[in-house]
Design a protein around this motif. Structure first.
Motif, mmCIF file in Angstrom:
data_model
loop_
_atom_site.group_PDB
_atom_site.id
_atom_site.type_symbol
_atom_site.label_atom_id
_atom_site.label_comp_id
_atom_site.label_asym_id
_atom_site.label_seq_id
_atom_site.Cartn_x
_atom_site.Cartn_y
_atom_site.Cartn_z
ATOM 1 N N UNK A 93 0.856 -1.191 0.000
ATOM 2 C CA UNK A 93 0.000 0.000 0.000
ATOM 3 C C UNK A 93 0.885 1.231 0.000
ATOM 4 N N UNK A 94 0.754 2.068 -1.036
ATOM 5 C CA UNK A 94 1.484 3.332 -1.086
ATOM 6 C C UNK A 94 0.631 4.394 -0.394
ATOM 7 N N UNK A 95 1.085 4.851 0.751
ATOM 8 C CA UNK A 95 0.332 5.813 1.566
ATOM 9 C C UNK A 95 0.634 7.243 1.132
ATOM 10 N N UNK A 96 1.909 7.529 0.925
ATOM 11 C CA UNK A 96 2.338 8.869 0.529
ATOM 12 C C UNK A 96 3.554 8.760 -0.377
ATOM 13 N N UNK A 97 3.778 9.803 -1.160
ATOM 14 C CA UNK A 97 5.034 9.948 -1.878
ATOM 15 C C UNK A 97 5.156 9.127 -3.138
ATOM 16 N N UNK A 98 6.344 8.552 -3.322
ATOM 17 C CA UNK A 98 6.689 7.920 -4.588
ATOM 18 C C UNK A 98 7.595 6.719 -4.327
ATOM 19 N N UNK A 99 7.404 5.661 -5.126
ATOM 20 C CA UNK A 99 8.216 4.453 -4.956
ATOM 21 C C UNK A 99 8.584 3.888 -6.317
ATOM 22 N N UNK A 100 9.827 3.430 -6.425
ATOM 23 C CA UNK A 100 10.314 2.673 -7.576
ATOM 24 C C UNK A 100 10.432 1.236 -7.099
ATOM 25 N N UNK A 101 9.719 0.333 -7.751
ATOM 26 C CA UNK A 101 9.593 -1.036 -7.275
ATOM 27 C C UNK A 101 10.235 -2.007 -8.250
ATOM 28 N N UNK A 102 11.164 -2.829 -7.738
ATOM 29 C CA UNK A 102 11.770 -3.913 -8.500
ATOM 30 C C UNK A 102 11.259 -5.222 -7.902
ATOM 31 N N UNK A 103 10.391 -5.897 -8.634
ATOM 32 C CA UNK A 103 9.672 -7.050 -8.105
ATOM 33 C C UNK A 103 10.459 -8.334 -8.354
ATOM 34 N N UNK A 104 10.594 -9.145 -7.317
ATOM 35 C CA UNK A 104 11.157 -10.479 -7.446
ATOM 36 C C UNK A 104 10.004 -11.450 -7.711
ATOM 37 N N UNK A 105 10.029 -12.115 -8.837
ATOM 38 C CA UNK A 105 8.969 -13.059 -9.194
ATOM 39 C C UNK A 105 9.176 -14.360 -8.414
ATOM 40 N N UNK A 106 8.211 -14.719 -7.562
ATOM 41 C CA UNK A 106 8.337 -15.936 -6.749
ATOM 42 C C UNK A 106 7.128 -16.862 -6.893
ATOM 43 N N UNK A 107 6.351 -16.673 -7.962
ATOM 44 C CA UNK A 107 5.183 -17.511 -8.187
ATOM 45 C C UNK A 107 3.914 -16.978 -7.582
ATOM 46 N N UNK A 108 4.003 -15.928 -6.769
ATOM 47 C CA UNK A 108 2.812 -15.319 -6.174
ATOM 48 C C UNK A 108 2.475 -14.008 -6.869
ATOM 49 N N UNK A 109 1.194 -13.665 -6.844
ATOM 50 C CA UNK A 109 0.771 -12.375 -7.400
ATOM 51 C C UNK A 109 1.192 -11.254 -6.453
ATOM 52 N N UNK A 110 1.273 -10.027 -7.010
ATOM 53 C CA UNK A 110 1.597 -8.850 -6.202
ATOM 54 C C UNK A 110 0.656 -7.721 -6.585
ATOM 55 N N UNK A 111 0.093 -7.069 -5.586
ATOM 56 C CA UNK A 111 -0.825 -5.947 -5.799
ATOM 57 C C UNK A 111 -0.378 -4.745 -4.972
ATOM 58 N N UNK A 112 -0.585 -3.573 -5.531
ATOM 59 C CA UNK A 112 -0.291 -2.321 -4.837
ATOM 60 C C UNK A 112 -1.589 -1.528 -4.713
ATOM 61 N N UNK A 113 -1.942 -1.144 -3.497
ATOM 62 C CA UNK A 113 -3.159 -0.373 -3.247
ATOM 63 C C UNK A 113 -2.802 1.108 -3.156
ATOM 64 N N UNK A 114 -3.540 1.946 -3.879
ATOM 65 C CA UNK A 114 -3.381 3.406 -3.815
ATOM 66 C C UNK A 114 -4.770 3.985 -3.622
ATOM 67 N N UNK A 115 -5.132 4.261 -2.362
ATOM 68 C CA UNK A 115 -6.515 4.622 -2.017
ATOM 69 C C UNK A 115 -7.451 3.523 -2.522
#
Length: 310
Positions: free
Chosen positions: A147-169
Motif C-alpha cells: 500500500x502506497x500511503x504517501x510519496x513515490x516508490x520505484x519497485x523492483x519485483x522479485x517473481x516468486x510464483x505469487x501475485x503482487x498488488x499495490x493499493x493506492x486509495x
C-alpha cells in the motif's frame, strides 16, 4: 545510492500530546494506531502531558459547577465558548500541518523529508522510496499486498510464483512485470511501467499499462494510457527533478516537499505557467532561490511550514 540521513525530531511531550489528541479524533483509527499510542504513553512524561491536555479539554467542555450573578455567568459562558473555539481551531491547524507526518510515522516503511532510501523486502523485491514517502507491506498471503500511503516508490519485483498488488486509495494495481514506479501527487496518482505490465483497476474501470507507458488516475477516473519518458520519470533516484513542460506550481511543490514545506500560490496564472529544466533535489534551498529569481517570483517562508509565492 547512499540514503540521506533521516531528519531528527526533538522529543516534546506537549506537542506530541496535541498531535495524538487530534489524531485519535480522526475517523478511521485502527488497532495499529491504538498500539502505537499505548507504546507512546509508556513514557511517564508523555502520559502526564496527555492527561493534562484531556483535563483541560474536559474543563472547556463541562459547564461551570456553580453560577453566581447572571451577568458574570453570561460573561464566563462567552469566554468559555471563545476559548473552546480557539482550542478547536488550534487542534485543527495542528492536525492539518502534522497529519502527513503522523500518517508517515504510522506506516511500516517511511522516509523523512529530503531522504531517499532503498529497502530489500523478505521476498527479494526492492523498494526505492522517495522523500516523504510511506508504504505498508504484507507478504504473508498468496497475494503479496503493498500500500502506497504517501510519496513515490520505484519497485523492483522479485517473481516468486505469487501475485503482487499495490493499493493506492481505492485503486488497485496488479503487477505482471518486474519494474514500475508509482507516485502520489496532490491532484492525481501516476503509474509508470519500465518492464513488464501492470493493470490499474478502480470501480468498474481498468487500464493495462505496458513497458514504456504511463497512466494517471484519481478517485473519479482513470485517464488514457500514454507513452512515458522513462529518463525523466526516473530522474529523482539520482537526485534530479527533470521538468518537461511542467506547471510551475508542480515544480515548486516538488522542491518544497524535500524541505517538508507546502506551497501557496497567490496568482493562479503564474501557477500554471509551463517550464522545463533539471533541478537539484539534494540542494533544494539553493534551487528554489534560483528558480524564484529566474521566474521573477517573491517567496516568503511562513512558520517554516509554508512557502507563500507571489
Amino acid at each position: 545510492m547512499n540514503p540521506m540521513p533521516a531528519v531528527q525530531f526533538d522529543h516534546d511531550p506537549q506537542r506530541e500530546a496535541l498531535e495524538w489528541f487530534a489524531r485519535l479524533r480522526q475517523p478511521g483509527g485502527d488497532e495499529r494506531q491504538r498500539k502505537a499510542f499505548a507504546l507512546w504513553c509508556q513514557d511517564p512524561d508523555n502520559a502526564r502531558a496527555f492527561a493534562a491536555l484531556e483535563s483541560r479539554w474536559q474543563q472547556l467542555q463541562s459547564p461551570p459547577a456553580r453560577l453566581r450573578p447572571r451577568e458574570v455567568a453570561v460573561r464566563r459562558s462567552h469566554w468559555g465558548k471563545a476559548l473552546g473555539a480557539l482550542f478547536l481551531l488550534l487542534l485543527a491547524a495542528l492536525a492539518y500541518l502534522y497529519w502527513p507526518l503522523m500518517q508517515r510515522l504510522g506506516s511500516e516503511l517511511h522516509t523523512a523529508a529530503g531522504e531517499r532510501r532503498s529497502l530489500r523486502l523478505a521476498d527479494g523485491s526492492t523498494l526505492h522510496l522517495d522523500s516523504a514517502s510511506a508504504m505498508n507491506v504484507d507478504l504473508r498471503s498468496r497475494t503479496r499486498q503493498l500500500q502506497l500511503v504517501q510519496g513515490q516508490v520505484y519497485l523492483e519485483v522479485m517473481l516468486d510464483g505469487r501475485a503482487l498488488e499495490v493499493q493506492v486509495d481505492d485503486a488497485r494495481i496488479q503487477v505482471f512485470g518486474t519494474r514500475l514506479m508509482i507516485a502520489r501527487n496532490s491532484d492525481y496518482d501516476e503509474l509508470v511501467v519500465l518492464s513488464g505490465k501492470a493493470m490499474v483497476s478502480q470501480g468498474g474501470d481498468q487500464r493495462m499499462v505496458s513497458a514504456g507507458e504511463r497512466v494517471r488516475f484519481n478517485p473519479v477516473r482513470i485517464d488514457a494510457v500514454e507513452k512515458a519518458d522513462i529518463k525523466t520519470a526516473d530522474a529523482w533516484r539520482n537526485g534530479q527533478l527533470a521538468a518537461r513542460d511542467m506547471p510551475l506550481q508542480q515544480v515548486l511543490e516538488r522542491l518544497a516537499s524535500y524541505q517538508g514545506q507546502r506551497v501557496w500560490m497567490m496568482d493562479e496564472q503564474t501557477a500554471y505557467r509551463r517550464i522545463s529544466g533539471d533541478f537539484n533535489l539534494d540542494r533544494t534551498g539553493e534551487t528554489l532561490d534560483s528558480l524564484a529569481a529566474a521566474q521573477q517570483l517573491r517567496v516568503n517562508n511562513l512558520l517554516g511550514q509554508w512557502l507563500i509565492v507571489r
